[in-house]
Design a protein around this motif. Structure first.
Motif, PDB file in Angstrom:
ATOM      1  N   ARG A 199       2.328   1.718  -3.410  1.00  0.00           N
ATOM      2  CA  ARG A 199       1.279   2.163  -4.331  1.00  0.00           C
ATOM      3  C   ARG A 199       1.060   3.666  -4.193  1.00  0.00           C
ATOM      4  O   ARG A 199       0.984   4.390  -5.187  1.00  0.00           O
ATOM      5  N   ARG A 253       1.850   6.473  -7.067  1.00  0.00           N
ATOM      6  CA  ARG A 253       0.641   7.027  -7.692  1.00  0.00           C
ATOM      7  C   ARG A 253       0.931   8.316  -8.468  1.00  0.00           C
ATOM      8  O   ARG A 253       0.517   8.445  -9.631  1.00  0.00           O
ATOM      9  N   GLN A 258       0.834  -1.208   0.000  1.00  0.00           N
ATOM     10  CA  GLN A 258       0.000   0.000   0.000  1.00  0.00           C
ATOM     11  C   GLN A 258       0.867   1.256   0.000  1.00  0.00           C
ATOM     12  O   GLN A 258       0.587   2.212  -0.736  1.00  0.00           O
TER      13      GLN A 258
END
Length: 62
Positions: free
Chosen positions: A46, A50, A43
């Motif tokens: 990510r 992004r 996470q």
């Protein structure tokens, strides 16, 4: 899926030659971190990537 990935990683990392190769490149794998830590890591990566992915998408649309 994360459980399968964790199990596969543990199997592969039992190869002492591979561990030595990774460690010689300053790459360390904590096999005891568990699924919660792996999920948190994915996470965080990510979220970190992004903006990069968004910028690439914007550049490709131009």
């Amino acid at each position: 899926m994360l459980a399968k990935l964790s199990q596969a990683t543990q199997r592969v990392m039992n190869d002492s030659a591979l561990r030595a190769k990774l460690e010689s490149q300053a790459m360390f794998v904590d096999l005891h971190a568990g699924q919660a830590a792996a999920k948190a890591f994915v996470q965080a990566e990510r979220e970190k990537l992004r903006p990069v992915v968004a910028a690439l998408g914007d550049a490709l649309r131009r």
